[in-house]
Design an enzyme around this catalytic site. Structure first.
Site, PDB file in Angstrom:
ATOM      1  N   SER A   1      45.571  42.288  38.106  1.00 32.48           N
ATOM      2  CA  SER A   1      45.183  42.018  39.557  1.00 32.48           C
ATOM      3  C   SER A   1      46.124  42.939  40.310  1.00 32.48           C
ATOM      4  CB  SER A   1      45.211  40.750  39.793  1.00 32.48           C
ATOM      5  OG  SER A   1      44.870  40.618  41.299  1.00 32.48           O
TER       6      SER A   1
ATOM      7  N   TYR B   1      48.766  32.088  40.459  1.00 32.58           N
ATOM      8  CA  TYR B   1      48.070  33.407  40.234  1.00 32.58           C
ATOM      9  C   TYR B   1      48.944  34.518  40.199  1.00 32.58           C
ATOM     10  CZ  TYR B   1      43.848  36.366  40.199  1.00 32.58           C
ATOM     11  OH  TYR B   1      42.867  37.351  39.884  1.00 32.58           O
TER      12      TYR B   1
HETATM   13  P1  NAD Z   1      34.468  35.154  37.016  1.00 30.87           P
HETATM   14  O1  NAD Z   1      34.817  33.550  37.438  1.00 30.87           O
HETATM   15  O2  NAD Z   1      33.230  35.982  37.204  1.00 30.87           O
HETATM   16  O3  NAD Z   1      34.744  35.137  35.278  1.00 30.87           O
HETATM   17  C1  NAD Z   1      35.633  34.734  34.639  1.00 30.87           C
HETATM   18  C2  NAD Z   1      35.230  34.473  33.068  1.00 30.87           C
HETATM   19  O4  NAD Z   1      36.386  33.671  32.408  1.00 30.87           O
HETATM   20  C3  NAD Z   1      33.940  33.644  32.879  1.00 30.87           C
HETATM   21  O5  NAD Z   1      33.239  34.149  31.741  1.00 30.87           O
HETATM   22  C4  NAD Z   1      34.418  32.295  32.570  1.00 30.87           C
HETATM   23  O6  NAD Z   1      33.626  31.513  31.658  1.00 30.87           O
HETATM   24  C5  NAD Z   1      35.897  32.588  31.742  1.00 30.87           C
HETATM   25  N1  NAD Z   1      36.803  31.562  31.520  1.00 30.87           N
HETATM   26  C6  NAD Z   1      37.272  30.757  32.480  1.00 30.87           C
HETATM   27  N2  NAD Z   1      38.297  29.846  31.847  1.00 30.87           N
HETATM   28  C7  NAD Z   1      38.107  30.015  30.884  1.00 30.87           C
HETATM   29  C8  NAD Z   1      38.669  29.585  29.481  1.00 30.87           C
HETATM   30  N3  NAD Z   1      39.604  28.476  29.736  1.00 30.87           N
HETATM   31  N4  NAD Z   1      38.394  30.086  28.424  1.00 30.87           N
HETATM   32  C9  NAD Z   1      37.492  31.028  28.232  1.00 30.87           C
HETATM   33  N5  NAD Z   1      36.960  31.801  29.365  1.00 30.87           N
HETATM   34  C10 NAD Z   1      37.079  31.152  30.553  1.00 30.87           C
HETATM   35  O7  NAD Z   1      35.807  36.011  37.409  1.00 30.87           O
HETATM   36  P2  NAD Z   1      35.918  37.332  37.339  1.00 30.87           P
HETATM   37  O8  NAD Z   1      36.218  37.694  38.923  1.00 30.87           O
HETATM   38  O9  NAD Z   1      34.999  38.380  36.643  1.00 30.87           O
HETATM   39  O10 NAD Z   1      37.355  37.412  36.768  1.00 30.87           O
HETATM   40  C11 NAD Z   1      37.944  38.203  35.547  1.00 30.87           C
HETATM   41  C12 NAD Z   1      39.264  38.465  35.443  1.00 30.87           C
HETATM   42  O11 NAD Z   1      39.573  39.538  36.641  1.00 30.87           O
HETATM   43  C13 NAD Z   1      40.288  37.588  36.123  1.00 30.87           C
HETATM   44  O12 NAD Z   1      41.469  37.363  34.983  1.00 30.87           O
HETATM   45  C14 NAD Z   1      40.793  37.515  37.577  1.00 30.87           C
HETATM   46  O13 NAD Z   1      41.865  36.977  37.510  1.00 30.87           O
HETATM   47  C15 NAD Z   1      40.460  39.179  37.333  1.00 30.87           C
HETATM   48  N6  NAD Z   1      40.418  39.760  38.746  1.00 30.87           N
HETATM   49  C16 NAD Z   1      39.557  39.486  39.426  1.00 30.87           C
HETATM   50  C17 NAD Z   1      39.415  39.849  40.678  1.00 30.87           C
HETATM   51  C18 NAD Z   1      38.053  39.863  41.604  1.00 30.87           C
HETATM   52  O14 NAD Z   1      38.182  40.469  42.656  1.00 30.87           O
HETATM   53  N7  NAD Z   1      37.125  39.316  41.128  1.00 30.87           N
HETATM   54  C19 NAD Z   1      40.329  40.674  41.364  1.00 30.87           C
HETATM   55  C20 NAD Z   1      41.432  41.171  40.569  1.00 30.87           C
HETATM   56  C21 NAD Z   1      41.339  40.540  38.921  1.00 30.87           C
END
Ligand code: NAD
Length: 260
Positions: free
Chosen positions: A142, A155
């Protein structure tokens, strides 16, 4: 480009992970999906991807906070799909709170899922990649791997740690055909961010659209969200031969968040 290769994408039942699974599957890779959700919806997602892309798609419900389940997930990819060539550590959760009141249990969960899970998946999958002298490890970090924001201590700590792990693994694999890099998204509109939009709308008495634009204007100068499809395409690029010598990098996809 990826025909005959197999990819594990953790946390791929939603959001960015699903965008990555679609990009890799679209390029011909067999996919092991992972993540939580309604069993019927996940099965229809699994079958739909297999049909759309003509690849094998398996699913593991492994909880990324449980090392023994992580090892079992990697083993099942090896047994069901013939190996793990591409490992995308994407599963992640968020919790926001000032540090004084940050629940210790949320700290532990964020460190386990957003950081330690990548240690365990890499430990389990790397021997197979070394044996075939080809592999791609992509850690979805991130912008918070590079800078902080208030109320996100766990985080920010986990994502900074994930970039450290990325560099360490890139060094340990530097003389092999295995690369390890990180992608650092800014705001991407997914369920994880929708929760923060809803919280902001409720806190400040804003409409959803106003809350979205307040969120973006605070940090992301482009004023636009990045998309799961864009993150997927960047992961696909990291799997290409053009990226053979990209090692230990942290690639921002952040609408100029970090340029300020
Ligand atoms: P999201 O909540 O849409 O998806 C998260 C996924 O992780 C889901 O499939 C969920 O079921 C799974 N998950 C959660 N806990 C789990 C566990 N204990 N075991 C297995 N699976 C698990 O989130 P997202 O926004 O798509 O985030 C995905 C990644 O991208 C994360 O690492 C997040 O930190 C990173 N990220 C997101 C953003 C953003 O703006 N959305 C920005 C920077 C980084």
């Amino acid at each position: 480009m990826l025909k005959g290769k197999t990819a594990i994408v953790t946390g791929s039942t939603s959001g960015i992970g699903l965008g990555i699974a679609r990009a890799l599957g679209g390029a011909g890779a067999n996919i092991l999906l992972n993540g939580f959700g309604d069993a019927e919806q996940i099965e229809s997602l699994r079958a739909g991807l297999a049909q759309e892309f003509g690849v094998e798609v398996a699913y593991s419900a492994a909880d990324m906070s449980r090392p023994e389940q992580i090892h079992a997930m990697v083993k099942s990819a090896q047994e069901q799909l013939g190996g793990v060539d591409i490992l995308v550590n994407n599963a992640g959760i968020q919790h926001t709170s000032p540090i004084e009141t940050f629940p210790a249990e949320r700290w532990d969960a964020i460190l386990a899922i957003n950081l330690s899970s990548a240690f365990h998946t890499i430990q389990a999958a790397l021997p197979g990649m070394r044996a075939s002298n080809w592999g791609r490890i992509i850690n979805i970090a991130s912008v918070h791997g590079l800078v902080a924001s208030v109320d996100k201590s766990a985080y920010v700590a986990a994502k900074h740690g994930l970039l450290g792990l990325t560099k360490a693994v890139a060094l340990e694999t530097a003389k092999t055909g295995v690369t390890c890099n990180a992608v650092c998204p800014g705001w991407v509109l997914t369920p994880l961010v929708q929760k923060q939009i809803d919280a902001r709308a409720a806190r400040d008495g804003l409409s959803e659209e106003q809350a979205k634009s307040a969120l973006l204007s605070e940090k992301q100068p482009s004023g636009e969200f990045a998309t799961p499809e864009q993150i997927g395409a960047i992961c696909l690029f990291l799997c290409s031969t053009a990226a053979n010598q990209m090692r230990g990098a942290a690639l921002p996809v952040d609408g100029a968040w970090l340029a300020q």
